[in-house]
Write an enzyme that holds these catalytic residues in place. Sequence first.
Site, PDB file in Angstrom:
ATOM      1  CG  ASP B  25      49.221 -47.243 -74.023  1.00 50.70           C
ATOM      2  OD1 ASP B  25      48.986 -46.284 -74.787  1.00 50.70           O
ATOM      3  OD2 ASP B  25      50.069 -47.199 -73.109  1.00 50.70           O
ATOM      4  CD  GLU B 185      47.108 -42.157 -73.817  1.00 57.55           C
ATOM      5  OE1 GLU B 185      47.870 -41.252 -73.428  1.00 57.55           O
ATOM      6  OE2 GLU B 185      47.015 -42.487 -75.016  1.00 57.55           O
TER       7      GLU B 185
END
Lengths: 182, 621
Positions: B25, B185
Amino acid sequence: MAQTQTHFELFELPVSFELDLQDLSQRYRDLQSAAHPDKFATASDYERRLSVEMAAAINDAYQILKSPQKRARYMLELQSVSFDDENDMALDPAFLMEQIELREALGELNKTDDPLASLNKIMVDIKKRITSVLDKIREQLISGQLDEAQKSNVKQLVHKMQFLNKLQQEAEYQEENFLDSL
Amino acid sequence: MALLQISEPGESTNPHEHRLAAGIDLGTTNSLIASVKSGLAETLADAQGEHTLPSVVRYLENKIIVGAAAKSAAAEDPLNTISSVKRYMGRGLNDIKELGGRRPYEFVDADSAVPRIHTVTGDVSPVEVSAEILKSLKGRAEKSLGDSLTGVVITVPAYFDDAQRQATKDAGKLAGLNVLRLLNEPTAAAVAYGLDKKAEGIIAVYDLGGGTFDISILRLNKGVFEVMATAGDTALGGDDFDYAIAKWIMQEANIQDDTSHHQMRRLMRDACAAKEILSSSDIAKLNIELDDGSNWSGSLTLEKFIELVTPLIQKTLLPCRRALRDAGVDAAEVQSVVMVGGSTRVPEVREKVGTFFEQEPLTDINPDTVVAMGAAIQADILVGNKPDDDLLLLDVIPLSLGLETMGGLVEKVISRNTTIPVARAQDFTTFKDGQTAMSIHALQGERELVSDCRSLGRFTLHEIPAMVAGAARIRVTFQVDADGLLSISAREETTGVESGIEVKPSYGLTDTEIETMLRDSIEHAEDDVAARMLREQQVEAERVLEALESALADDGGLLNAEERKPIDLAAKKLLELSKGNELRDIKDAIAELDNAATEFVARRMDGNIKKALAGHNVNEF
């Protein structure tokens, strides 16, 4: 995958305007489970390329089969009816007149007391017309192989449908603008 | 030293088959790396036990520092300490946000389409800064997992356009990572949440991070995660809350717009701290150190804070409405609203989102780690550790893709929220006799005017066969792959001649620039370039042969002896050459094998597709 395969063949379905959307989406998922690039992440370059092409073709076929309007048009194309969107828009004058009126109504929303309510009314109206055209298409396509007169009839209906869909998009765009400005 | 490995029942019996994979991430404020260990996704910690890596890079004269140490130096060394670099990925100089009257760094107008930040070590592009963050995470993972990574999945905001995605992929490449996939995401969060809670039905993922906002509506059905629609704003996040507070402090404390970079950084730091306090308190005390050595004291009430950020929260609700509409669902049909990203800790955000979706949003998952965990789960599957898993992610393109036509207008080729991969063809013709080249300007966005859309790049087709004007039929195919990246191919249909294509990205690095950076970075690492490249090629050869062997074992029956011969020959040749030291030869042999196996691969895929439906038909009749 052979280039000549039709979307119906890809999904192993008979050529028919009537189809079970739930079954279609299950078939779609099964096909993607076999072809999606995620299944080939570490495969050779060629396999990865092929998988992207396959998955794109499956997506494309699904979009067309899923939408009644696209499906109808596609079925005509399978019967060698060609569409030339820019040039063959010879629709009956009454229909065109209605379209112009609806479009004008959309353009003059701001002049009404409650633009959002007026817009809603127009959107309901468009939806009704779409359903009615769709019913007529269904009636025609049920017979399978069409004669020339039927082909031209359905082609007209598909064109009408395209007009109505455009109008619907226009209305949605307007709605978006209204809501955004609130 | 090789250790014997004992595999768990049901797992692969071949220990070599287990490959290390990770999900990353790469956030605006913080970054994380996670991996699946004994079936469970977990984030990996650094030597100090810290899981979160602040996305801050400090350039010193002879070294580069990443993370917490860099972050704490931000106010002291503002121009060499780069934070929130994600905001500049795939962007031009004009997009850079200013606080007061100035930009946060010294940007250099370079020859390239990509802006560069001037630091003490030289000028760096956002891609290079991001690559430093990725390298740091890569090092951490390899230390923690004990070996090098086969591949990674890097997450990006769903609303990232082509240029921003490409920049992220370039950063991965530059960091020496094998990027298997760019994953959106919110989709990553949905995977982690959905698998954990065994959720089915329609969910909404509201993801408000440090610098970006996404909303995705997904349908979850027996392991299939289908994104129905996505919307967002790639320049809206917690950073903007900080800006709003900082601006208010400047007003209150009478700080001028042209104050020093040091002052600006301190303001941002203090604003962020105040915001965090106000998540659980009604008032935040402020004590601001001013450039002249004096201090300004004040306090920010919760009420004032809400007043400052309400317009920003309101800005996230428009995309929510749009996503619902594009997905064709009502708020009432949404079964749960999953909150992701640190900024969803702000109570006012939860409140407003709850009102909008007419339900209490879910806050029982960790909004900071869920994205990295989802990415790790996908990475584990992509490298082939779970061959029988039925997880399937069907994502969409967030923004419409179009071409410039006459009069500065955009013609849409692929509309937003179309499921990817997708390919669309468009026919063009020449308008001059003997014309052999043409240019296509690709754009992304929803508006009608070129000037209102995002320019992606200009594609120049050449080697078009010379014909009279209007005779050529050039079919240009626009393909968006599973990463959401656009590629273009073209061919003249009457002659079948493929056109050469040259790409000039509007906000991206050219292939040559990336190669140069790659070479430089390897040299700086004092690595032997040639040796490293040879080793990589040998590993690739090994992988190709392994994959072929298993494919032939499964489906060798698709080929007769005659058809099989050239494949076996090419494989044997590759095996021999891969033991040698000739990089070029190994590369060529891989290509040769690929070529020899083309027909086999195609038949195999056809067969798999038939098989996929066969099961279905049996069930039905």
